[in-house]
Each structure stands twice: as structure tokens, then as C-alpha cells.
Motif scaffolding. Sequence first.
Motif, PDB file in Angstrom:
ATOM      1  N   THR A  97      59.452  44.462  30.289  1.00 31.39           N
ATOM      2  CA  THR A  97      60.136  43.120  31.634  1.00 31.39           C
ATOM      3  C   THR A  97      59.985  43.556  32.900  1.00 31.39           C
ATOM      4  OG1 THR A  97      62.240  45.809  31.775  1.00 31.39           O
ATOM      5  CG2 THR A  97      62.624  43.935  29.331  1.00 31.39           C
ATOM      6  N   GLU A  98      59.408  43.923  33.653  1.00 33.22           N
ATOM      7  CA  GLU A  98      59.572  44.291  35.152  1.00 33.22           C
ATOM      8  C   GLU A  98      58.058  42.910  35.448  1.00 33.22           C
ATOM      9  OE1 GLU A  98      59.285  44.596  38.477  1.00 33.22           O
ATOM     10  OE2 GLU A  98      60.651  46.578  37.071  1.00 33.22           O
ATOM     11  N   PRO A  99      58.748  41.791  36.011  1.00 31.05           N
ATOM     12  CA  PRO A  99      58.079  40.911  36.343  1.00 31.05           C
ATOM     13  C   PRO A  99      57.060  40.785  37.309  1.00 31.05           C
ATOM     14  CG  PRO A  99      60.397  41.059  37.096  1.00 31.05           C
ATOM     15  CD  PRO A  99      60.651  42.042  36.063  1.00 31.05           C
ATOM     16  N   SER A 100      57.034  42.077  38.594  1.00 28.85           N
ATOM     17  CA  SER A 100      56.285  42.326  39.320  1.00 28.85           C
ATOM     18  C   SER A 100      55.012  42.667  38.863  1.00 28.85           C
ATOM     19  CB  SER A 100      56.455  43.257  40.623  1.00 28.85           C
ATOM     20  OG  SER A 100      56.714  44.567  39.310  1.00 28.85           O
ATOM     21  N   GLU A 101      54.665  43.006  37.454  1.00 26.70           N
ATOM     22  CA  GLU A 101      53.219  43.254  36.663  1.00 26.70           C
ATOM     23  C   GLU A 101      52.476  42.046  36.223  1.00 26.70           C
ATOM     24  OE1 GLU A 101      53.177  46.740  38.169  1.00 26.70           O
ATOM     25  OE2 GLU A 101      52.175  46.241  36.607  1.00 26.70           O
ATOM     26  N   MET A 102      53.521  41.199  36.390  1.00 25.23           N
ATOM     27  CA  MET A 102      53.054  39.851  35.249  1.00 25.23           C
ATOM     28  C   MET A 102      51.628  39.085  36.392  1.00 25.23           C
ATOM     29  SD  MET A 102      56.410  38.065  33.943  1.00 25.23           S
ATOM     30  CE  MET A 102      55.980  36.453  34.021  1.00 25.23           C
ATOM     31  N   VAL A 103      52.067  38.920  37.845  1.00 28.24           N
ATOM     32  CA  VAL A 103      50.440  38.077  38.591  1.00 28.24           C
ATOM     33  C   VAL A 103      50.524  39.671  38.747  1.00 28.24           C
ATOM     34  CG1 VAL A 103      50.727  37.227  40.850  1.00 28.24           C
ATOM     35  CG2 VAL A 103      52.531  36.680  38.990  1.00 28.24           C
ATOM     36  N   SER A 104      48.506  39.538  39.016  1.00 27.73           N
ATOM     37  CA  SER A 104      47.677  40.444  39.189  1.00 27.73           C
ATOM     38  C   SER A 104      46.682  39.457  40.191  1.00 27.73           C
ATOM     39  CB  SER A 104      46.910  40.436  38.157  1.00 27.73           C
ATOM     40  OG  SER A 104      46.451  41.959  38.915  1.00 27.73           O
ATOM     41  N   PHE A 105      46.573  40.381  41.384  1.00 31.02           N
ATOM     42  CA  PHE A 105      45.332  39.486  42.246  1.00 31.02           C
ATOM     43  C   PHE A 105      44.094  40.171  42.402  1.00 31.02           C
ATOM     44  CE2 PHE A 105      49.338  37.781  43.480  1.00 31.02           C
ATOM     45  CZ  PHE A 105      48.757  36.539  43.573  1.00 31.02           C
ATOM     46  N   ASP A 106      43.717  40.415  41.543  1.00 28.26           N
ATOM     47  CA  ASP A 106      42.353  41.509  41.076  1.00 28.26           C
ATOM     48  C   ASP A 106      41.524  40.594  41.951  1.00 28.26           C
ATOM     49  OD1 ASP A 106      40.976  41.321  38.715  1.00 28.26           O
ATOM     50  OD2 ASP A 106      43.217  41.339  38.385  1.00 28.26           O
ATOM     51  N   ASP A 107      40.556  40.950  41.658  1.00 32.79           N
ATOM     52  CA  ASP A 107      38.867  39.903  42.680  1.00 32.79           C
ATOM     53  C   ASP A 107      38.580  39.277  41.659  1.00 32.79           C
ATOM     54  OD1 ASP A 107      39.205  40.679  45.402  1.00 32.79           O
ATOM     55  OD2 ASP A 107      37.588  42.344  45.011  1.00 32.79           O
ATOM     56  N   GLN A 108      38.356  39.625  39.947  1.00 32.31           N
ATOM     57  CA  GLN A 108      37.776  39.205  38.841  1.00 32.31           C
ATOM     58  C   GLN A 108      39.024  38.144  38.744  1.00 32.31           C
ATOM     59  OE1 GLN A 108      34.652  39.697  38.108  1.00 32.31           O
ATOM     60  NE2 GLN A 108      35.202  37.303  36.694  1.00 32.31           N
ATOM     61  N   LEU A 109      40.222  38.261  38.618  1.00 32.76           N
ATOM     62  CA  LEU A 109      41.247  37.445  38.080  1.00 32.76           C
ATOM     63  C   LEU A 109      41.119  36.371  39.496  1.00 32.76           C
ATOM     64  CD1 LEU A 109      42.823  36.487  35.887  1.00 32.76           C
ATOM     65  CD2 LEU A 109      44.468  38.032  37.120  1.00 32.76           C
ATOM     66  N   ILE A 110      40.722  36.810  40.389  1.00 32.35           N
ATOM     67  CA  ILE A 110      40.776  35.985  41.231  1.00 32.35           C
ATOM     68  C   ILE A 110      39.569  34.531  41.307  1.00 32.35           C
ATOM     69  CG2 ILE A 110      39.946  34.538  43.585  1.00 32.35           C
ATOM     70  CD1 ILE A 110      42.062  37.234  44.116  1.00 32.35           C
ATOM     71  N   SER A 111      38.382  35.364  40.492  1.00 30.65           N
ATOM     72  CA  SER A 111      36.934  34.396  40.841  1.00 30.65           C
ATOM     73  C   SER A 111      37.302  33.401  39.378  1.00 30.65           C
ATOM     74  CB  SER A 111      36.108  35.241  40.752  1.00 30.65           C
ATOM     75  OG  SER A 111      34.201  34.026  40.122  1.00 30.65           O
ATOM     76  N   ASP A 112      37.725  33.972  38.103  1.00 32.85           N
ATOM     77  CA  ASP A 112      37.413  33.362  37.137  1.00 32.85           C
ATOM     78  C   ASP A 112      39.221  32.821  37.574  1.00 32.85           C
ATOM     79  OD1 ASP A 112      35.761  35.030  36.583  1.00 32.85           O
ATOM     80  OD2 ASP A 112      37.622  36.294  35.222  1.00 32.85           O
ATOM     81  N   SER A 113      39.884  32.425  37.690  1.00 35.62           N
ATOM     82  CA  SER A 113      41.298  31.483  37.988  1.00 35.62           C
ATOM     83  C   SER A 113      41.231  30.987  38.862  1.00 35.62           C
ATOM     84  CB  SER A 113      42.517  32.166  38.507  1.00 35.62           C
ATOM     85  OG  SER A 113      42.651  32.973  37.802  1.00 35.62           O
ATOM     86  N   GLN A 114      40.204  30.429  39.978  1.00 31.45           N
ATOM     87  CA  GLN A 114      39.636  29.477  41.038  1.00 31.45           C
ATOM     88  C   GLN A 114      38.467  28.705  39.954  1.00 31.45           C
ATOM     89  OE1 GLN A 114      38.206  30.378  44.785  1.00 31.45           O
ATOM     90  NE2 GLN A 114      38.853  28.295  45.158  1.00 31.45           N
ATOM     91  N   LEU A 115      38.242  29.246  38.647  1.00 32.26           N
ATOM     92  CA  LEU A 115      37.206  27.844  38.661  1.00 32.26           C
ATOM     93  C   LEU A 115      37.737  27.756  37.033  1.00 32.26           C
ATOM     94  CD1 LEU A 115      34.096  27.495  38.704  1.00 32.26           C
ATOM     95  CD2 LEU A 115      33.195  29.259  36.986  1.00 32.26           C
ATOM     96  N   ALA A 116      38.251  27.978  36.713  1.00 31.45           N
ATOM     97  CA  ALA A 116      38.956  27.957  35.267  1.00 31.45           C
ATOM     98  C   ALA A 116      40.084  26.763  35.706  1.00 31.45           C
ATOM     99  CB  ALA A 116      39.902  29.455  34.923  1.00 31.45           C
ATOM    100  N   MET A 117      40.350  26.852  36.656  1.00 31.90           N
ATOM    101  CA  MET A 117      41.411  26.056  37.292  1.00 31.90           C
ATOM    102  C   MET A 117      40.787  24.198  37.487  1.00 31.90           C
ATOM    103  SD  MET A 117      44.551  25.353  38.439  1.00 31.90           S
ATOM    104  CE  MET A 117      44.842  24.949  40.018  1.00 31.90           C
TER     105      MET A 117
END
Length: 414
Positions: A97-117
Amino acid sequence: MKSQVSHRELVPHLFRQEYAKMTAILCRHFGLKHMEIAEDITSDTFLKASEHWAINGVPENPTAWLYTVAKNKARDYFKRTDVFEKQIMPDLKSGDTEPSEMVSFDDQLISDSQLAMIFAVCHPANSGESQIALALQILCGFSVEEIANAFLSKRDTIKKRLQRARNNLRNTDFQIKTLSTTEIQSRQGTVLKTLYLLFNEGYYSTSGNKFIRKELCSEAIRLMLVLTENPLTNSAQTNALMALMCFQSSRIEARTDENGEVILFDEQDKNLWDMSLIERGIYYLVNATNGKETSKYHLEAGIAYWHTTQHGDKWGNILRLYNQLLLMEYSPITALNRTFAFSKVYGHQMAIAEAEKLGIRESSQYYELLGYLYAQSDKIKAIQYYEAAIKHTKSNTKKATLKREIERLQKIIW
């Protein structure tokens, strides 16, 4: 410890560099139907940075500061809106239930997310041009004017196109997800065109005070590298476009002087060319040659390669490749570049006739080319064309370069 860099310089730079990545990450959590929420949170983050840093100074790690603020803003949004209660909460595991854990900004996720977008935004609900325009706006941070310049179109036309594209996405039930092989292959051409335009805006900036925007070139190459490393997207066209970017990037340091003014190709210091990037370009160009297809990226990479070498029939080869490129896909810019190569092979007088046939009277490059071609035979006329080029360009750097050339010709005359 605070950074000594002025916030007035740093905020616009970080906006260009991090806006798309931050938006892509947030869209993973909000869904593309609510991409405006992600964009608003990202914009608010940079607004807060501008205000806070002006008073308190730039933090030691400004990028980390931005992502922390964005994460907190997203958490606060989830807390106070029905989106969290009705859409996000049911999908969470019990006890998580801790919403602060929902958003992660690690380097791998940033790279994957931008290309996925980029792949997600390049959705068949929109036309190819609308997909590219929307990807350039949302993921590359382009203004409406910059997109209009990229498409050689009017600002109002692009503005309406973007609005329709956003409405289509909102009305379509889709999200960032793992795409099938067929979906990836069907969208890859549009993704490559988006990254091609992203790189070009960095390499030939059409407005503002910078002729070259290295951060855009670097971002395009970074995303292209991800494509070459994935078996599903490591195609001949991908390698050809990567080769083109490497060859072009190899000459970046030689294209402007210490004041940021443009140095023409003939006057560039070849010692400043990056040989390691040229070698990488050759590597990718070889990988692109499978004997089955020749795309515009293959031809442009070939042209860029010949620009980096002094061996063989350099300009003859470049002209032949431009001839093929025009037959494959005509564009005014390609026609102008082809005429420059024509002048190298057949001389300026014959090239003047070729250029005047084009009649691209709304292009500063058209007048600049005629100024260059007339500079040897009719300096008064050359000056007139350079003055026309100044009137048609929005780039302050390009204006300064053209004025310098006019002054050089005036000194010879008088």
C-alpha cells in the motif's frame, strides 16, 4: 554542496535531456490514456526546479533532484485522486500500500520505458506522419514549430495533426506492453523515421542559437544502439541508420568554431574528425549490407561515408548515390544537397542551372547554395543570395555565418 552552473542554463538543458525519459516512466504507471497527467507532472517538476534553484542554487546532483521531485509528485497525485483509488489500487497486491514504491526511476527502466513509449505511440490508430509527430512531441520534447520544420509543413497543420492524434490515442484501448514480433516489425519503420528526425534536428538545428544540438544526436544514437542490440529490431535498415548517425557524428567537432559559428565542409579541420566513430560507422554499414534491400538509410549512410574519405572518385560516388536517393524518395533538401555534389563534379556554372531549376524559394538553403555557387563568378549576385538566405532562416548561428561570408565577399569587391 551546490553546483556552480547557472539554473538558467541548466534547466533548459535538462528539460531536453530528461523530459522524455521522465514522461515515459510515468506513462508506465498512468497508462497512455492519461499521458497528459504524466506530462503535467513532468512539466511541474521542471517549473519547480526553475523556481527553487533560482532561490536556493542548483543542487549537487540536479538530475537526481528532478527524479525525486517527480516521484513525490506522482505519489501525491495517487493519494489525492480517484485514479489511485479506482484504477491503481485494485491492481496492487494485498499489503502493498505504499505508493512511493510505485514509481521507480532506475537507469534500465528509463531506457526501456522510453523506447517502449516510442513503439507504443507509433500506433496504427494514427497515420504514419501523425505517429512520428506525436512521438517527436511527447518523447523527444519537440515544439510544434520544430515538428513543422522537420516535416516542411505549416505550424497550424502540425498543431491540428497532433490534437487529432492525441484524441485517437485516448479513444483507443492500448497501453505500454510487450509487443508481438509482428507488431514490432510493423512499427519499426516509423520508429526509425522518428529517431532519424530526432538526430537531424540535432545535427542541422533549424532554429535558436545553436547550429548543432549534441544532446539530441546523442539521444538518437543511444536509442538506436538499443535497437541494434535487440534481435527483433537489429535489421538491415537499423544498422544502416546507425551507420549514418556514426558517420555524421564523426564530423561534429569540426563543423563549428569556438564561437559556435558554422565551418563549411571545405574548410573543416579533418584532424578533428573522430576516426573511431568512422570505424563504427563502417562496422554498422557492413552489417546493413545483406544483399536483400537498399533503403534510403543505406544510400544516406553511403553518402556520409564518402564524405569522410579522400580516396577514389569521392564526389562522383556521392552524386550517384544522391541520384538514386532522389528516385527513391524526393525531398527539396536532398535535391539541394545533390546540386552541391553536382557542382563538385561538373563545376559551379553548370550547377547554377541545376539549382535554379529547383526554385525552392521558401528555403534558406536554396539561397545559400546559389550564393556559394555565384561566389566565384559574380560576387554581387552571391551577396544578394546570401542576404535572401538570411531573411529565410530562423537560426541565429546560421545568420552569423552568412553575414561573415557577405563581409568576406565585400572586402574582395571593395
